[in-house]
Design a protein around this motif. Structure first.
Motif, short mmCIF file in Angstrom:
data_model
loop_
_atom_site.label_atom_id
_atom_site.label_comp_id
_atom_site.label_asym_id
_atom_site.label_seq_id
_atom_site.Cartn_x
_atom_site.Cartn_y
_atom_site.Cartn_z
N MET A 1 0.84 -1.19 0.00
CA MET A 1 0.00 0.00 0.00
C MET A 1 0.87 1.25 0.00
O MET A 1 1.92 1.30 0.64
CB MET A 1 -0.91 0.01 1.23
N LEU A 2 0.43 2.26 -0.72
CA LEU A 2 1.06 3.57 -0.70
C LEU A 2 0.21 4.46 0.20
O LEU A 2 -0.99 4.61 -0.03
CB LEU A 2 1.13 4.16 -2.10
N SER A 3 0.84 5.02 1.22
CA SER A 3 0.09 5.76 2.22
C SER A 3 0.67 7.17 2.40
O SER A 3 1.82 7.32 2.81
CB SER A 3 0.14 5.01 3.56
N ILE A 4 -0.13 8.17 2.09
CA ILE A 4 0.25 9.57 2.24
C ILE A 4 -0.59 10.13 3.38
O ILE A 4 -1.82 10.05 3.36
CB ILE A 4 -0.05 10.38 0.96
N SER A 5 0.06 10.71 4.39
CA SER A 5 -0.68 11.17 5.57
C SER A 5 -0.17 12.52 6.06
O SER A 5 1.00 12.65 6.42
CB SER A 5 -0.55 10.13 6.69
N GLY A 6 -1.05 13.51 6.04
CA GLY A 6 -0.74 14.83 6.57
C GLY A 6 0.44 15.49 5.89
O GLY A 6 1.16 16.29 6.53
N LEU A 7 0.64 15.22 4.62
CA LEU A 7 1.83 15.69 3.92
C LEU A 7 1.75 17.19 3.64
O LEU A 7 0.78 17.67 3.04
CB LEU A 7 1.99 14.92 2.61
N SER A 8 2.78 17.91 4.05
CA SER A 8 2.89 19.34 3.79
C SER A 8 4.28 19.66 3.28
O SER A 8 5.26 19.01 3.66
CB SER A 8 2.59 20.17 5.04
N THR A 57 3.88 12.18 6.41
CA THR A 57 4.60 10.99 5.97
C THR A 57 4.12 10.52 4.60
O THR A 57 2.97 10.73 4.23
CB THR A 57 4.41 9.83 6.97
N ALA A 58 5.02 9.88 3.89
CA ALA A 58 4.71 9.23 2.62
C ALA A 58 5.37 7.86 2.67
O ALA A 58 6.60 7.76 2.63
CB ALA A 58 5.23 10.06 1.44
N LEU A 59 4.58 6.81 2.77
CA LEU A 59 5.10 5.48 3.04
C LEU A 59 4.76 4.50 1.91
O LEU A 59 3.68 4.55 1.32
CB LEU A 59 4.53 4.95 4.35
N ILE A 60 5.70 3.61 1.65
CA ILE A 60 5.53 2.53 0.69
C ILE A 60 5.70 1.23 1.45
O ILE A 60 6.76 0.98 2.03
CB ILE A 60 6.58 2.62 -0.43
N ASP A 61 4.65 0.44 1.50
CA ASP A 61 4.69 -0.79 2.28
C ASP A 61 5.09 -0.51 3.73
O ASP A 61 5.84 -1.26 4.34
CB ASP A 61 5.65 -1.79 1.63
N GLY A 62 4.61 0.63 4.25
CA GLY A 62 4.82 0.97 5.64
C GLY A 62 6.13 1.66 5.96
O GLY A 62 6.40 1.93 7.13
N ARG A 63 6.95 1.95 4.95
CA ARG A 63 8.26 2.58 5.18
C ARG A 63 8.48 3.74 4.23
O ARG A 63 7.99 3.73 3.10
CB ARG A 63 9.40 1.58 4.96
N PRO A 64 9.27 4.74 4.64
CA PRO A 64 9.70 5.75 3.68
C PRO A 64 10.58 5.10 2.62
O PRO A 64 11.27 4.11 2.89
CB PRO A 64 10.52 6.73 4.54
N TYR A 65 10.57 5.66 1.42
CA TYR A 65 11.35 5.08 0.33
C TYR A 65 12.80 4.87 0.72
O TYR A 65 13.39 3.83 0.39
CB TYR A 65 11.27 5.99 -0.90
N ALA A 148 4.36 -2.36 -6.50
CA ALA A 148 3.71 -1.07 -6.71
C ALA A 148 4.33 -0.34 -7.90
O ALA A 148 5.54 -0.40 -8.11
CB ALA A 148 3.83 -0.20 -5.46
N LEU A 149 3.49 0.36 -8.65
CA LEU A 149 3.94 1.20 -9.75
C LEU A 149 3.44 2.62 -9.51
O LEU A 149 2.26 2.83 -9.21
CB LEU A 149 3.39 0.69 -11.08
N VAL A 150 4.35 3.60 -9.65
CA VAL A 150 4.02 5.01 -9.52
C VAL A 150 4.41 5.68 -10.83
O VAL A 150 5.59 5.78 -11.15
CB VAL A 150 4.76 5.66 -8.34
N THR A 179 -0.26 -2.65 -6.83
CA THR A 179 -0.77 -1.30 -6.58
C THR A 179 -0.32 -0.39 -7.71
O THR A 179 0.86 -0.40 -8.08
CB THR A 179 -0.23 -0.75 -5.24
N VAL A 180 -1.24 0.41 -8.25
CA VAL A 180 -0.90 1.35 -9.31
C VAL A 180 -1.37 2.75 -8.91
O VAL A 180 -2.56 2.94 -8.61
CB VAL A 180 -1.55 0.97 -10.66
N LEU A 181 -0.44 3.71 -8.90
CA LEU A 181 -0.77 5.12 -8.70
C LEU A 181 -0.41 5.83 -9.99
O LEU A 181 0.76 5.87 -10.38
CB LEU A 181 0.00 5.70 -7.52
N LEU A 182 -1.42 6.37 -10.65
CA LEU A 182 -1.29 6.88 -12.01
C LEU A 182 -1.67 8.35 -12.06
O LEU A 182 -2.82 8.71 -11.80
CB LEU A 182 -2.19 6.07 -12.94
#
Length: 237
Positions: A1-8, A57-65, A148-150, A179-182
């Motif tokens: 999962m790609l998870s973006i949370s409160g990103l500023s 945070t911006a996480l990929i599979d629960g971790r930052p890149y 995942a593909l971005v 997972t695809v984010l397009l």
């Protein structure tokens, strides 16, 4: 999962992103839409470790890149076309990416065939058409066979046959549990393939959710997009 949370994200006094939150889920294609300057590229660059957030945070599979133990096998990305030097051949470019990522050399031949460039591996990138460059960028994204593909504007420069091909490839990737984010400006293509939508404008999320929910009350995705972004596209936080 790609998870973006409160990103500023701020550049001096200018706020580029403000409290951006959304998820891209396994087994689904998530369309990421927004006007030029809305914050799409900034979000994707932070997700892929190319820029730093001011907050969130911006996480990929629960971790930052930057903390992924094997990033190319976890997420494949294409943000700026092929990303290859014009003097390199397609095969040499992919071989360099494979070596850097600890991937087997055989993957170079496999992905060249997968994206329809099997006969162009020894051609210098400077001689590629825009569409061929897009295919090469996708080949690099696929090298690690990632979950995942971005992808940013992956159909740019492709002919109708190429667009149909990439639509099928991304659909198959999601249907296999990927997972695809397009990100794209082509509303008709996003409407054709996306399961979920995220719409960003003025650095803020204007809407996020399943496609049918986001466009509810509108005849088309394009109509919904302009309605959602009309009051925000000229704003900056």
């Amino acid at each position: 999962m790609l998870s973006i949370s409160g990103l500023s994200k701020r550049h001096g006094s200018r706020t580029v992103l403000s409290d951006v939150t959304f998820h891209a889920l396994p087994g689904r294609v998530t369309g990421f839409l927004g006007p030029n300057g809305a914050g799409k590229s900034s979000t994707l660059r932070i997700l892929l470790g190319l820029d730093r957030a001011t907050a969130g945070t911006a996480l990929i599979d629960g971790r930052p890149y930057r903390e992924l133990p094997d990033p190319l096998r976890t997420v494949g990305s294409m943000l700026d076309g092929s990303g290859a030097h014009r003097s390199r051949t397609a095969r040499n470019h992919l071989a360099w990416v494979a070596r850097a990522g600890g991937l087997p050399k055989r993957r170079v031949t496999e992905v060249l065939d997968q994206v329809g460039l099997a006969g162009s591996g020894r051609t210098r990138v400077g001689r590629f058409s825009l569409g061929m460059g897009q295919r090469l960028g996708l080949a690099a994204a696929l090298l690690g066979n990632p979950a995942a593909l971005v992808l940013d504007e992956p159909v740019n420069g492709l002919d109708p046959e190429g667009i149909r091909w990439i639509r099928g490839l991304l659909r198959a990737h999601a249907d296999a549990g990927g997972t695809v984010l397009l990100s794209s400006h082509l509303m008709s293509e996003v409407a054709e393939i996306a399961d979920d939508l995220v719409v960003i404008a003025g650095g803020r999320i204007a809407a996020a959710g399943p496609l049918d929910q986001v466009i509810a009350g509108h005849a088309t995705l394009e109509e919904a997009f302009f309605a959602l972004t009309a009051d925000r596209s000229e704003q900056r936080c």
